[in-house]
Design a protein around this motif. Structure first.
Motif, mmCIF file in Angstrom:
data_model
loop_
_atom_site.group_PDB
_atom_site.id
_atom_site.type_symbol
_atom_site.label_atom_id
_atom_site.label_comp_id
_atom_site.label_asym_id
_atom_site.label_seq_id
_atom_site.Cartn_x
_atom_site.Cartn_y
_atom_site.Cartn_z
ATOM 1 N N MET A 29 7.687 3.218 -7.077
ATOM 2 C CA MET A 29 6.242 3.098 -6.903
ATOM 3 C C MET A 29 5.838 1.699 -7.379
ATOM 4 O O MET A 29 6.299 1.237 -8.413
ATOM 5 N N ASN A 30 4.984 1.037 -6.606
ATOM 6 C CA ASN A 30 4.583 -0.299 -7.028
ATOM 7 C C ASN A 30 3.570 -0.237 -8.178
ATOM 8 O O ASN A 30 2.947 0.793 -8.425
ATOM 9 N N LYS A 31 3.442 -1.355 -8.869
ATOM 10 C CA LYS A 31 2.632 -1.418 -10.081
ATOM 11 C C LYS A 31 1.171 -1.080 -9.817
ATOM 12 O O LYS A 31 0.564 -0.299 -10.560
ATOM 13 N N LYS A 32 0.571 -1.639 -8.803
ATOM 14 C CA LYS A 32 -0.862 -1.424 -8.551
ATOM 15 C C LYS A 32 -1.158 0.048 -8.263
ATOM 16 O O LYS A 32 -2.113 0.611 -8.782
ATOM 17 N N LEU A 33 -0.332 0.690 -7.438
ATOM 18 C CA LEU A 33 -0.528 2.101 -7.130
ATOM 19 C C LEU A 33 -0.381 2.955 -8.394
ATOM 20 O O LEU A 33 -1.180 3.857 -8.643
ATOM 21 N N PHE A 34 0.647 2.657 -9.196
ATOM 22 C CA PHE A 34 0.832 3.388 -10.445
ATOM 23 C C PHE A 34 -0.400 3.250 -11.338
ATOM 24 O O PHE A 34 -0.888 4.229 -11.902
ATOM 25 N N MET A 35 -0.908 2.029 -11.470
ATOM 26 C CA MET A 35 -2.063 1.788 -12.339
ATOM 27 C C MET A 35 -3.312 2.503 -11.815
ATOM 28 O O MET A 35 -4.093 3.043 -12.596
ATOM 29 N N ILE A 36 -3.513 2.522 -10.523
ATOM 30 C CA ILE A 36 -4.658 3.227 -9.937
ATOM 31 C C ILE A 36 -4.578 4.712 -10.271
ATOM 32 O O ILE A 36 -5.554 5.315 -10.727
ATOM 33 N N LEU A 37 -3.406 5.306 -10.056
ATOM 34 C CA LEU A 37 -3.230 6.726 -10.366
ATOM 35 C C LEU A 37 -3.342 6.992 -11.868
ATOM 36 O O LEU A 37 -3.996 7.944 -12.296
ATOM 37 N N PHE A 38 -2.722 6.149 -12.675
ATOM 38 C CA PHE A 38 -2.751 6.325 -14.127
ATOM 39 C C PHE A 38 -4.176 6.260 -14.665
ATOM 40 O O PHE A 38 -4.614 7.147 -15.403
ATOM 41 N N PHE A 39 -4.917 5.205 -14.320
ATOM 42 C CA PHE A 39 -6.259 5.049 -14.877
ATOM 43 C C PHE A 39 -7.245 6.060 -14.306
ATOM 44 O O PHE A 39 -8.186 6.462 -14.990
ATOM 45 N N GLY A 40 -7.043 6.501 -13.070
ATOM 46 C CA GLY A 40 -7.865 7.586 -12.533
ATOM 47 C C GLY A 40 -7.693 8.850 -13.362
ATOM 48 O O GLY A 40 -8.671 9.492 -13.772
ATOM 49 N N CYS A 41 -6.443 9.195 -13.649
ATOM 50 C CA CYS A 41 -6.164 10.402 -14.461
ATOM 51 C C CYS A 41 -6.553 10.212 -15.916
ATOM 52 O O CYS A 41 -7.143 11.107 -16.536
ATOM 53 N N PHE A 42 -6.237 9.053 -16.485
ATOM 54 C CA PHE A 42 -6.564 8.792 -17.886
ATOM 55 C C PHE A 42 -8.078 8.829 -18.113
ATOM 56 O O PHE A 42 -8.558 9.397 -19.095
ATOM 57 N N GLY A 43 -8.830 8.231 -17.194
ATOM 58 C CA GLY A 43 -10.282 8.223 -17.320
ATOM 59 C C GLY A 43 -10.860 9.624 -17.286
ATOM 60 O O GLY A 43 -11.722 9.978 -18.102
ATOM 61 N N MET A 44 -10.386 10.436 -16.351
ATOM 62 C CA MET A 44 -10.886 11.811 -16.253
ATOM 63 C C MET A 44 -10.516 12.633 -17.487
ATOM 64 O O MET A 44 -11.345 13.372 -18.017
ATOM 65 N N ALA A 45 -9.288 12.486 -17.960
ATOM 66 C CA ALA A 45 -8.864 13.220 -19.163
ATOM 67 C C ALA A 45 -9.686 12.780 -20.369
ATOM 68 O O ALA A 45 -10.129 13.616 -21.174
ATOM 69 N N SER A 46 -9.922 11.481 -20.497
ATOM 70 C CA SER A 46 -10.735 10.970 -21.606
ATOM 71 C C SER A 46 -12.147 11.544 -21.552
ATOM 72 O O SER A 46 -12.725 11.893 -22.588
ATOM 73 N N GLU A 47 -12.693 11.628 -20.358
ATOM 74 C CA GLU A 47 -14.045 12.160 -20.199
ATOM 75 C C GLU A 47 -14.116 13.634 -20.599
ATOM 76 O O GLU A 47 -15.082 14.066 -21.240
ATOM 77 N N ILE A 48 -13.116 14.403 -20.241
ATOM 78 C CA ILE A 48 -13.091 15.822 -20.616
ATOM 79 C C ILE A 48 -13.087 15.965 -22.136
ATOM 80 O O ILE A 48 -13.846 16.756 -22.705
ATOM 81 N N PHE A 49 -12.245 15.182 -22.809
ATOM 82 C CA PHE A 49 -12.203 15.218 -24.276
ATOM 83 C C PHE A 49 -13.528 14.767 -24.870
ATOM 84 O O PHE A 49 -14.046 15.385 -25.811
ATOM 85 N N PHE A 50 -14.099 13.679 -24.342
ATOM 86 C CA PHE A 50 -15.356 13.155 -24.868
ATOM 87 C C PHE A 50 -16.475 14.192 -24.746
ATOM 88 O O PHE A 50 -17.233 14.415 -25.690
ATOM 89 N N VAL A 51 -16.585 14.817 -23.592
ATOM 90 C CA VAL A 51 -17.626 15.836 -23.382
ATOM 91 C C VAL A 51 -17.427 17.008 -24.338
ATOM 92 O O VAL A 51 -18.375 17.486 -24.963
ATOM 93 N N ALA A 52 -16.200 17.474 -24.489
ATOM 94 C CA ALA A 52 -15.919 18.606 -25.376
ATOM 95 C C ALA A 52 -16.304 18.275 -26.815
ATOM 96 O O ALA A 52 -16.997 19.063 -27.478
ATOM 97 N N PHE A 53 -15.880 17.121 -27.303
ATOM 98 C CA PHE A 53 -16.167 16.765 -28.697
ATOM 99 C C PHE A 53 -17.632 16.412 -28.904
ATOM 100 O O PHE A 53 -18.200 16.699 -29.965
ATOM 101 N N THR A 54 -18.279 15.811 -27.917
ATOM 102 C CA THR A 54 -19.706 15.506 -28.034
ATOM 103 C C THR A 54 -20.526 16.784 -28.132
ATOM 104 O O THR A 54 -21.417 16.900 -28.969
ATOM 105 N N HIS A 55 -20.219 17.757 -27.291
ATOM 106 C CA HIS A 55 -20.940 19.030 -27.343
ATOM 107 C C HIS A 55 -20.669 19.765 -28.655
ATOM 108 O O HIS A 55 -21.571 20.364 -29.227
ATOM 109 N N ALA A 56 -19.448 19.701 -29.148
ATOM 110 C CA ALA A 56 -19.131 20.347 -30.427
ATOM 111 C C ALA A 56 -19.889 19.662 -31.565
ATOM 112 O O ALA A 56 -20.456 20.332 -32.439
ATOM 113 N N PHE A 57 -19.924 18.337 -31.534
ATOM 114 C CA PHE A 57 -20.632 17.579 -32.569
ATOM 115 C C PHE A 57 -22.132 17.892 -32.548
ATOM 116 O O PHE A 57 -22.769 18.000 -33.595
#
Length: 143
Positions: free
Chosen positions: A1-29
């Protein structure tokens, strides 16, 4: 897999996962669960629309990282956060025009037209710091 495609997939998934955690902890706080779940369940959420938005990170940020890399870290994080707010505002506005509704519609905090929340600035700065580090780490692994 080329670097750009990997980075697009990685940051798409990382961003969504980060958002799920942020929303969960923000609501708990804030002491309010979502979807009728108890606070301690740490239920989070995101939108499928966010994948292509977060996938823009390696396309846009790579150019920006190279241009501002010599600046002090605080100035870089402010630039990145301004860029995030700009993308969030534009994509929120476009989604509302296309679908009739902006998925994240902010109604609390210091928001601008419901598209961005200025009180999330520290969180976006922290996110930007992590993204910058991950970007350079991945970039070095593929060279």
């Amino acid at each position: 897999m080329n670097k750009k495609l990997f980075m697009i997939l990685f940051f798409g998934c990382f961003g969504m996962a980060s958002e799920i955690f942020f929303v969960a902890f923000t609501h708990a706080f804030n002491g309010a669960g979502i979807y009728g779940e108890p606070i301690w369940s740490l239920t989070g959420k995101t939108y499928v629309w966010m994948f292509p938005i977060y996938a823009l990170i390696p396309i846009v940020a790579g150019f920006v990282f190279e241009k501002v890399g010599s600046l002090h870290v605080i100035l870089r994080l402010l630039i990145y956060t301004t860029l995030i707010f700009t993308v969030e505002f534009i994509t929120g506005f476009l989604l509302e025009q296309i679908t009739g509704k902006c998925p994240w519609e902010y109604t609390t905090g210091w928001h601008i037209m419901g598209y961005i929340r200025l009180d999330f600035t520290p969180a976006w700065m922290f996110f930007s710091f992590i993204i910058e580090r991950l970007y350079w780490m991945i970039d070095k692994r593929f060279t």
